[in-house]
Design a protein around this motif. Sequence first.
Motif, PDB file in Angstrom:
ATOM      1  N   LEU A   1      57.046 -55.986 -72.373  1.00 34.22           N
ATOM      2  CA  LEU A   1      56.763 -56.988 -73.395  1.00 34.22           C
ATOM      3  C   LEU A   1      58.013 -57.837 -73.638  1.00 34.22           C
ATOM      4  O   LEU A   1      57.930 -58.956 -74.141  1.00 34.22           O
ATOM      5  CB  LEU A   1      56.383 -56.259 -74.684  1.00 34.22           C
ATOM      6  N   LEU A   2      59.178 -57.297 -73.285  1.00 36.52           N
ATOM      7  CA  LEU A   2      60.441 -57.974 -73.563  1.00 36.52           C
ATOM      8  C   LEU A   2      61.024 -58.482 -72.257  1.00 36.52           C
ATOM      9  O   LEU A   2      60.805 -59.619 -71.877  1.00 36.52           O
ATOM     10  CB  LEU A   2      61.399 -56.991 -74.234  1.00 36.52           C
ATOM     11  N   ALA A   3      61.760 -57.622 -71.581  1.00 37.65           N
ATOM     12  CA  ALA A   3      62.385 -57.979 -70.323  1.00 37.65           C
ATOM     13  C   ALA A   3      62.753 -56.670 -69.654  1.00 37.65           C
ATOM     14  O   ALA A   3      63.072 -55.699 -70.335  1.00 37.65           O
ATOM     15  CB  ALA A   3      63.646 -58.817 -70.570  1.00 37.65           C
ATOM     16  N   PRO A   4      62.711 -56.634 -68.326  1.00 33.81           N
ATOM     17  CA  PRO A   4      62.992 -55.357 -67.660  1.00 33.81           C
ATOM     18  C   PRO A   4      64.404 -54.846 -67.952  1.00 33.81           C
ATOM     19  O   PRO A   4      64.643 -53.659 -67.897  1.00 33.81           O
ATOM     20  CB  PRO A   4      62.795 -55.667 -66.172  1.00 33.81           C
ATOM     21  N   GLY A   5      65.321 -55.765 -68.264  1.00 34.66           N
ATOM     22  CA  GLY A   5      66.694 -55.349 -68.535  1.00 34.66           C
ATOM     23  C   GLY A   5      66.889 -54.742 -69.911  1.00 34.66           C
ATOM     24  O   GLY A   5      67.962 -54.241 -70.218  1.00 34.66           O
ATOM     25  N   LEU A   6      65.880 -54.802 -70.747  1.00 34.20           N
ATOM     26  CA  LEU A   6      65.915 -54.107 -72.038  1.00 34.20           C
ATOM     27  C   LEU A   6      65.071 -52.857 -71.888  1.00 34.20           C
ATOM     28  O   LEU A   6      63.858 -52.936 -71.721  1.00 34.20           O
ATOM     29  CB  LEU A   6      65.349 -54.990 -73.156  1.00 34.20           C
ATOM     30  N   ARG A   7      65.699 -51.713 -71.947  1.00 34.16           N
ATOM     31  CA  ARG A   7      65.040 -50.468 -71.567  1.00 34.16           C
ATOM     32  C   ARG A   7      64.479 -49.762 -72.776  1.00 34.16           C
ATOM     33  O   ARG A   7      65.216 -49.084 -73.487  1.00 34.16           O
ATOM     34  CB  ARG A   7      66.033 -49.549 -70.851  1.00 34.16           C
ATOM     35  N   LEU A   8      63.199 -49.902 -73.011  1.00 32.32           N
ATOM     36  CA  LEU A   8      62.609 -49.223 -74.149  1.00 32.32           C
ATOM     37  C   LEU A   8      61.172 -48.830 -73.825  1.00 32.32           C
ATOM     38  O   LEU A   8      60.315 -49.696 -73.651  1.00 32.32           O
ATOM     39  CB  LEU A   8      62.674 -50.116 -75.389  1.00 32.32           C
ATOM     40  N   GLY A   9      60.955 -47.547 -73.721  1.00 28.38           N
ATOM     41  CA  GLY A   9      59.621 -47.031 -73.479  1.00 28.38           C
ATOM     42  C   GLY A   9      59.287 -46.005 -74.535  1.00 28.38           C
ATOM     43  O   GLY A   9      60.068 -45.773 -75.459  1.00 28.38           O
ATOM     44  N   TYR A  10      58.108 -45.408 -74.416  1.00 29.54           N
ATOM     45  CA  TYR A  10      57.725 -44.411 -75.408  1.00 29.54           C
ATOM     46  C   TYR A  10      56.694 -43.466 -74.821  1.00 29.54           C
ATOM     47  O   TYR A  10      56.021 -43.785 -73.833  1.00 29.54           O
ATOM     48  CB  TYR A  10      57.162 -45.076 -76.663  1.00 29.54           C
ATOM     49  N   ALA A  11      56.625 -42.304 -75.433  1.00 30.16           N
ATOM     50  CA  ALA A  11      55.629 -41.317 -75.055  1.00 30.16           C
ATOM     51  C   ALA A  11      54.910 -40.870 -76.309  1.00 30.16           C
ATOM     52  O   ALA A  11      55.522 -40.741 -77.370  1.00 30.16           O
ATOM     53  CB  ALA A  11      56.290 -40.125 -74.375  1.00 30.16           C
ATOM     54  N   VAL A  12      53.605 -40.669 -76.184  1.00 35.39           N
ATOM     55  CA  VAL A  12      52.789 -40.097 -77.264  1.00 35.39           C
ATOM     56  C   VAL A  12      52.246 -38.781 -76.727  1.00 35.39           C
ATOM     57  O   VAL A  12      51.683 -38.753 -75.634  1.00 35.39           O
ATOM     58  CB  VAL A  12      51.614 -41.040 -77.615  1.00 35.39           C
ATOM     59  N   ALA A  13      52.441 -37.703 -77.450  1.00 32.63           N
ATOM     60  CA  ALA A  13      51.961 -36.403 -76.962  1.00 32.63           C
ATOM     61  C   ALA A  13      51.739 -35.473 -78.131  1.00 32.63           C
ATOM     62  O   ALA A  13      52.078 -35.805 -79.274  1.00 32.63           O
ATOM     63  CB  ALA A  13      52.963 -35.799 -75.986  1.00 32.63           C
ATOM     64  N   ASN A  14      51.183 -34.318 -77.846  1.00 35.22           N
ATOM     65  CA  ASN A  14      50.960 -33.353 -78.920  1.00 35.22           C
ATOM     66  C   ASN A  14      52.302 -32.763 -79.356  1.00 35.22           C
ATOM     67  O   ASN A  14      53.296 -32.854 -78.631  1.00 35.22           O
ATOM     68  CB  ASN A  14      49.947 -32.283 -78.484  1.00 35.22           C
ATOM     69  N   PRO A  15      52.340 -32.146 -80.549  1.00 33.63           N
ATOM     70  CA  PRO A  15      53.626 -31.719 -81.104  1.00 33.63           C
ATOM     71  C   PRO A  15      54.435 -30.805 -80.180  1.00 33.63           C
ATOM     72  O   PRO A  15      55.643 -30.962 -80.060  1.00 33.63           O
ATOM     73  CB  PRO A  15      53.222 -30.983 -82.389  1.00 33.63           C
ATOM     74  N   GLY A  16      53.758 -29.879 -79.513  1.00 34.82           N
ATOM     75  CA  GLY A  16      54.487 -28.937 -78.657  1.00 34.82           C
ATOM     76  C   GLY A  16      55.159 -29.654 -77.491  1.00 34.82           C
ATOM     77  O   GLY A  16      56.353 -29.450 -77.221  1.00 34.82           O
ATOM     78  N   VAL A  17      54.402 -30.486 -76.796  1.00 32.98           N
ATOM     79  CA  VAL A  17      54.956 -31.216 -75.650  1.00 32.98           C
ATOM     80  C   VAL A  17      56.041 -32.182 -76.124  1.00 32.98           C
ATOM     81  O   VAL A  17      57.104 -32.311 -75.518  1.00 32.98           O
ATOM     82  CB  VAL A  17      53.838 -31.972 -74.900  1.00 32.98           C
ATOM     83  N   LEU A  18      55.780 -32.847 -77.245  1.00 28.38           N
ATOM     84  CA  LEU A  18      56.745 -33.816 -77.745  1.00 28.38           C
ATOM     85  C   LEU A  18      58.060 -33.126 -78.136  1.00 28.38           C
ATOM     86  O   LEU A  18      59.141 -33.658 -77.909  1.00 28.38           O
ATOM     87  CB  LEU A  18      56.163 -34.568 -78.945  1.00 28.38           C
TER      88      LEU A  18
END
Lengths: 494, 494
Positions: free
Chosen positions: B330-347
């Motif tokens: 959404l921004l630019a490949p040179g700005l590194r920001l991702g995310y993960a959504v998972a259940n509490p144990g995995v997270l």
Amino acid sequence: MPLSLPIELDPDASKPLFLRIARALIRDIERGRLHPGDRLPGTRTLAKQLAVHRKTAVAAYDELALQGWIVLQPSRGASVSLSLPDPALRSSRASDPSVTAAFAPPRASIPTEGIAPLVFTDGTPDPRLLPRAELSRAFRRALGSRAFLSPIGYGDPRGSLRLRAALAEWLADTRALAVGPDDILLTRGSQMALFLAARAVTEPGDAIAVEDPGYPLAWAAFRAAGAEVIGVPVDSGGISIEALSSLARQRGNIRAVLVTPHHQYPTTTTLGAGRRLALIRLAVEHGWTVIEDDYDHEYRYEGRPVLPLAATGPLDDGRSAVYLGSLSKLLAPGLRLGYAVANPGVLRAMTAAREAIDRQGDLPLEAAIAELLLDGELRRHARKARNVYLERRDALAERLHREFPESLSFDVPAGGLAIWTRVAPEVDATAWAARAAARGLVVSAGTRFALDARSAPNAFRIGFATLASDEAAAAVRRLADALPSNRSSAGLDV
Amino acid sequence: MPLSLPIELDPDASKPLFLRIARALIRDIERGRLHPGDRLPGTRTLAKQLAVHRKTAVAAYDELALQGWIVLQPSRGASVSLSLPDPALRSSRASDPSVTAAFAPPRASIPTEGIAPLVFTDGTPDPRLLPRAELSRAFRRALGSRAFLSPIGYGDPRGSLRLRAALAEWLADTRALAVGPDDILLTRGSQMALFLAARAVTEPGDAIAVEDPGYPLAWAAFRAAGAEVIGVPVDSGGISIEALSSLARQRGNIRAVLVTPHHQYPTTTTLGAGRRLALIRLAVEHGWTVIEDDYDHEYRYEGRPVLPLAATGPLDDGRSAVYLGSLSKLLAPGLRLGYAVANPGVLRAMTAAREAIDRQGDLPLEAAIAELLLDGELRRHARKARNVYLERRDALAERLHREFPESLSFDVPAGGLAIWTRVAPEVDATAWAARAAARGLVVSAGTRFALDARSAPNAFRIGFATLASDEAAAAVRRLADALPSNRSSAGLDV
């Protein structure tokens, strides 16, 4: 006299009650119904007035204090802060406590019971000294640079060449490391460098010898990389060569040793020349890689900075040393930028792992910091920060000495950002730290740095860099208040 | 007529000769001796004039072209660029080519032979569209925020609460994921999320099934995390359920399956409802974790965005899905920001590993992006970008269709930032890409995405988002030039 005024709660019942109370008070401050210095009702009165549980009122004040809207003092109770939050935070959006909460310190680590917390860090720099305007400008320019706007988008997994080149020059100037940009890997803080170094120099089943007491996050990084972590005792001269040498005879799976020779973490000792040579000899004899974490090289007050092991023969050919450093210590802990210097083979392995883990760093941030390094801004900042920290070190040492002549003993450290203070045997440092936490002061006891809890030193690591004079005075006062058996309660008014 | 003028070389002989030549020419441009549009001597003439090897002259022009000072065209030769580099780069320091080189695209990947390179990326966004002024301002404000200036310094290893809260809202709005900030871990791009997810859901010896063709950096992340990677064929409907199901019977060590159901990488297919359900059934039956990489969800042009698998029963209880996304798209490949959504144990497992690897993200960058998300700036940007990319998609599809009616065939993708084009059997896509590279055009052939080289598709993945109309036209021209046996050379002037 405390104010008693009708509080209009936000009607949005989907928010937690304590946030709605906090928000109502912020609105009253913003519209001028409450003024800086005004006293607020006690939590009991507030709870009764709003017909809520007292804990809810406490939580609301707590939130307001963490955000800086109010000040909580045991003697005076709650009052509107004389220095209200940064205007940048006072937009309508930001004044929503559910949103600004992220700007507050992590709650879990802060024992707030109605007073604004104070923290003796483990030795972090003061982000208030950062040349913010210069960094912002450099960041803005980096966002407009051709590299950032190029359609390629992705960069070198080793990080910005420009920053690596600037860093190579800085390392050569400040610590006699004869390296070029291709000898450097930029990482997300030295934490990632520790993780990658362990992956590169060990196979599953291999072990890394570490200093004990030492740096628990390094151990976590090594274990996450699959290595076994073995402790080596540290004494007043640094890592025990005798113990290391006997370990070498007992354990065949050691591949590397992690050391902090410049300022041992946490004890701040500088490793003497004799032990340096003995360590190098041992490493060469057993084929170990020396992982040298020189985390706060730039802060040296007495004598000359000691050169890194990595700049010392026979390690200076880059064959068996991985040298790690951090720019976060020069900037702010929240800006994550570290680096590793290693021989081409190890650096290649580290780079490949780095690419698999997070591909590369942030281009504009790296470019901005490169600019500060190239135009001399970071050098000026380092000089300025060193002077400030020297003054803070001396003032805190003086205060601790005056306040705790019997309970604490320490050597004033020649460098770094923390004082290692031994606690008198009749006082338990961990219990003292717990009592301090209950009084709104965070201080790290020796158990926090012990690999083997049975040999945990009865001591504190007291960071002095982040506290200005009045803050340090208040922190020492809380530490005195918390001293078990109140041995020095007479000296409270330091 | 090309200029012929005396060039005064920088006397600092420690620099490479080609850089000294480049620097001399920059100086001439800066002092107005050369003007935008002026033609420069050919490399042969220049080499003779300076008594250097022709390769040195080529390297100097190459450097100048990469930096944007000059333009190289096969027909006209070298001339001073009409749009000179960003003033920010034109300080005396930045105009040292040895320093600004870092701003140029990575040289290794760019086949430059005297012409400015063009790149069909694998589907990255155009960083020129980024709301740069807004991001800079937000970054500046974040540097002045209480959280950044607090003495605590370190933050939550899950990342800024403010950004996680804003993201939770965004995910709920845009893709029906009912999550709160505590269900989210911020990472360094989705790359780190892939690595951490693999670590959290596999033990050594376990395997992860992946799409083939698929995303090689995901395979690298999984292998770096210690997992075995097993390919599952992809056809025109997405991942083959039949193959996956037979794999499940053959291999007992599969713990997870990585899929890109919204826009399969690299083929851009959207996984149909039947296969979605079959995939979920298989995962539930075998106890697999579904790792869903929804890397460019925000770009959908036709129909509604398809909801993530993670928002579909029975995966929507968060039990057996890890949902990954990227703000970098959404921004630019040179700005590194991702995310993960998972259940509490995995997270929790992912967060612990994350802390050991790099402790936390960059506070000010996360805070700045949170602000853009909260004040609607990123939504506006997403809308704008989507319109631009829709236009670029259609224009490129039209051009490719007109230029290569026989050599290329493709479906216009319903979403994402790339067109997957099959190459006619009588033309080898890899050879075509190599010929294109020699003509200054980077394009990714199917071999790049194949886990099993024997089944590599004879195809290109052609990113359309980074090229404005004239750039796309030039790139298609080079692709036509490079077509083996020059089948369509008559149509060069598209």
